[in-house]
Design a protein around this motif. Structure first.
Motif, mmCIF file in Angstrom:
data_model
loop_
_atom_site.group_PDB
_atom_site.id
_atom_site.type_symbol
_atom_site.label_atom_id
_atom_site.label_comp_id
_atom_site.label_asym_id
_atom_site.label_seq_id
_atom_site.Cartn_x
_atom_site.Cartn_y
_atom_site.Cartn_z
ATOM 1 N N SER A 205 0.716 -1.233 0.078
ATOM 2 C CA SER A 205 0.057 -0.031 -0.136
ATOM 3 C C SER A 205 0.788 1.216 -0.030
ATOM 4 O O SER A 205 1.979 1.169 0.333
ATOM 5 C CB SER A 205 -1.005 0.022 1.137
ATOM 6 O OG SER A 205 -0.097 0.029 2.376
ATOM 7 N N GLN A 206 0.472 2.204 -0.403
ATOM 8 C CA GLN A 206 0.881 3.774 -0.454
ATOM 9 C C GLN A 206 1.220 3.928 0.982
ATOM 10 O O GLN A 206 2.444 4.475 1.350
ATOM 11 C CB GLN A 206 0.241 4.548 -0.983
ATOM 12 C CG GLN A 206 0.992 5.818 -1.314
ATOM 13 C CD GLN A 206 2.242 5.647 -2.072
ATOM 14 O OE1 GLN A 206 2.221 5.203 -3.287
ATOM 15 N NE2 GLN A 206 3.640 6.338 -1.511
ATOM 16 N N TRP A 207 0.529 3.651 1.960
ATOM 17 C CA TRP A 207 0.529 3.763 3.465
ATOM 18 C C TRP A 207 1.938 3.133 3.816
ATOM 19 O O TRP A 207 2.899 3.577 4.676
ATOM 20 C CB TRP A 207 -0.461 3.231 4.144
ATOM 21 C CG TRP A 207 -0.139 3.538 5.682
ATOM 22 C CD1 TRP A 207 -0.323 4.166 6.459
ATOM 23 C CD2 TRP A 207 -0.013 2.007 6.564
ATOM 24 N NE1 TRP A 207 -0.252 3.753 7.906
ATOM 25 C CE2 TRP A 207 0.077 2.597 7.978
ATOM 26 C CE3 TRP A 207 0.025 0.818 6.130
ATOM 27 C CZ2 TRP A 207 0.177 1.654 8.877
ATOM 28 C CZ3 TRP A 207 0.197 -0.245 7.157
ATOM 29 C CH2 TRP A 207 0.314 -0.065 8.473
ATOM 30 N N ALA A 209 4.430 2.062 1.949
ATOM 31 C CA ALA A 209 5.658 2.571 1.533
ATOM 32 C C ALA A 209 6.042 3.954 2.057
ATOM 33 O O ALA A 209 7.123 4.263 2.204
ATOM 34 C CB ALA A 209 5.388 2.968 -0.207
ATOM 35 N N ASP A 210 5.190 4.711 2.317
ATOM 36 C CA ASP A 210 5.479 6.013 3.095
ATOM 37 C C ASP A 210 5.965 5.827 4.246
ATOM 38 O O ASP A 210 6.843 6.687 4.725
ATOM 39 C CB ASP A 210 4.337 7.007 3.018
ATOM 40 C CG ASP A 210 3.856 7.465 1.837
ATOM 41 O OD1 ASP A 210 4.425 7.421 0.986
ATOM 42 O OD2 ASP A 210 2.277 7.701 1.826
ATOM 43 N N SER A 225 5.414 1.554 -4.343
ATOM 44 C CA SER A 225 4.298 1.139 -3.902
ATOM 45 C C SER A 225 3.492 0.296 -5.105
ATOM 46 O O SER A 225 3.489 0.734 -6.247
ATOM 47 C CB SER A 225 3.278 2.109 -3.344
ATOM 48 O OG SER A 225 1.997 1.621 -3.211
ATOM 49 N N GLY A 363 -3.669 0.720 4.778
ATOM 50 C CA GLY A 363 -3.922 0.926 3.543
ATOM 51 C C GLY A 363 -5.413 0.824 3.153
ATOM 52 O O GLY A 363 -5.643 0.983 1.922
ATOM 53 N N GLU A 366 -7.309 3.293 0.980
ATOM 54 C CA GLU A 366 -6.578 3.148 -0.672
ATOM 55 C C GLU A 366 -7.653 2.243 -1.120
ATOM 56 O O GLU A 366 -7.772 2.376 -2.554
ATOM 57 C CB GLU A 366 -5.377 2.621 -0.525
ATOM 58 C CG GLU A 366 -4.532 3.963 -0.041
ATOM 59 C CD GLU A 366 -3.127 3.140 0.285
ATOM 60 O OE1 GLU A 366 -2.494 2.449 -1.000
ATOM 61 O OE2 GLU A 366 -2.275 3.433 1.144
#
Length: 427
Positions: A205-207, A209-210, A225, A363, A366
């Motif tokens: 998820s971008q979460w 990755a961040d 991501s 995530g 998303e």
């Protein structure tokens, strides 16, 4: 343009990718790793899996081979954590120190592979020493992060702790320090291993990755991501009446579905679902009389009497086709998780055209588009979760279902995800 496309295809026909995961089928990471392997194969990549725990006879899934030392590696790690934690079992499986494992670099398939793709490798499968050999083997190494372990000291989910951004030490999940500060020790070992390697970290998820980008451990490495993949030919909408007949579910009720591998896991937030249902029963008695809860997973019986609604227990379903029928039998999938990356269950439900309700955490936002294919409730707010259930049940189901399915087709289809990973492998 056609010539370039053919050259691209030939490149990946020659490429060999070895996916490494602890288990072949058990757990969310295993399911995601399997789906990625199949997606890559359909796109011309020679992909195989190397696991410690092999559960099928599939030729593309290989085992490192069981011997008498395997169980002791798992037990040794747990024993060290148990001692270091002041002889407490609390959080025993929330952390991993990777002090014992198996050297996979001598395996013939490892030797043949161009890309080593690490997934979830904990609980005695790969040690830090094993990871060091893999990352300095000369192979391209890609790491898919199904939780935070690769960029923290020892924990899989850090909750509100952000020590990993500088240095993990005095871990809040550990009570004692009989063996020293394990979080600090492991963090420094990972730092030394990673600093001498060239790695690509992938957040599902971008979460995720961040979060990884904040860690001191990932500095100097690529972090991207890419979501998990799903076979939309398997997970698809079906006739609801037939699906309910399969599981002997009532045709005249609005059914909610909740499921996970271990329902008593506090991180899955079942207690908040109970609070939300209690709120519905007290504040919306008319609607409550028409709602029932279907619960699938381990330890169902231990929670059945907590729910203020009629609860229908279903034993853990391992057959994907049966699970597809179960999704199609319900009106909503509810996921009150307090910490989660990119839950396969939400993706599966959406692919079947089933709207979902979940908290704004990890995530999940998303995946669930608020009031488009479900409802995203405020974090830990049981009343808002209840409102989400009521809103979703009263909304136009056909519209929500169509938008749920479209979200998966565009974002999580096998072809879309495989192509993104192929770009990473090529780089």
């Amino acid at each position: 343009m056609w010539g370039k496309s053919r050259t691209f295809a030939r490149l990946f026909e020659r490429m060999r990718v070895l996916i490494i995961n602890t288990s072949e089928r058990i757990g969310g990471a295993a399911i995601a790793a399997n789906r990625l392997m199949e997606a890559l194969k359909k796109n011309g990549v020679k992909a195989k899996m190397l696991v410690r725990d092999k559960q099928t006879d599939r030729l593309t899934v290989l085992s490192v081979g069981m011997n008498w030392t395997q169980p002791f590696k798992f037990l040794w790690e747990r024993l060290c954590i148990f001692i270091a934690n002041g002889f407490s079992r609390k959080n025993l499986f929330q952390v991993d120190i990777a002090n014992a494992g198996t050297d996979v670099t001598h395996h013939p398939e490892f030797q043949r592979a161009d890309v080593i793709h690490l997934h979830w490798v904990n609980q005695g499968y790969l040690s830090l020493a094993n990871l060091n050999k893999i990352m300095h083997s000369g192979k391209r190494v890609v790491i898919t992060m199904h939780d935070q372990w690769y960029f923290t000291g020892i924990c899989h989910y850090s909750a509100s702790c952000e020590k990993y951004s500088t240095l993990c030490e005095k871990c809040e999940l550990m009570r004692g320090s009989l063996l020293g500060d394990l979080a600090k020790q492991v963090f420094h070992k990972k730092e030394k291993i990673y600093n001498q390697a060239k790695l690509t970290f992938v957040g599902c998820s971008q979460w995720m990755a961040d979060l990884a980008k904040k860690s001191k451990l990932t500095q100097g490495h690529r972090v991207v991501s890419i979501p998990n993949a799903i076979d939309t030919h398997v997970f698809r909408p079906m006739d609801r009446q037939e699906a309910r007949e399969t599981f002997h579910l009532p045709q005249d009720k609005q059914l909610l579905l909740f499921g996970c591998q271990r329902i008593t896991d506090e991180r899955k937030g079942f207690h908040l679902l109970v609070e939300a249902l209690q709120y519905i029963k007290e504040q919306h008695a008319d609607q409550a009389s028409n709602i029932e809860l279907v619960v699938v997973g381990g330890e169902v019986e231990s929670v059945q009497n907590q729910v203020p609604f009629n609860t229908i227990p279903v034993r853990y379903v391992s057959d994907p086709q049966k699970m597809v029928q179960l999704y199609n039998a319900v009106d909503i999938y509810v996921t009150p998780s307090l910490q989660d990356n990119l839950p396969n269950t939400i993706m599966e439900a959406l692919a079947c055209g089933i709207p979902c309700v979940g908290f704004r955490v990890g995530g999940i936002p998303e995946m669930i588009d608020h009031q488009e294919n479900g409802y995203v409730a405020q974090y830990k707010d049981a009343e808002d979760f209840a409102n989400g259930i009521l809103w979703t049940l009263s909304a136009d189901h056909e519209t929500l279902s169509r938008q749920a399915r479209n979200k998966v087709m565009v974002t999580y289809s096998e072809n879309a995800v495989a192509r993104k990973y192929m770009d990473v492998y090529e780089d």
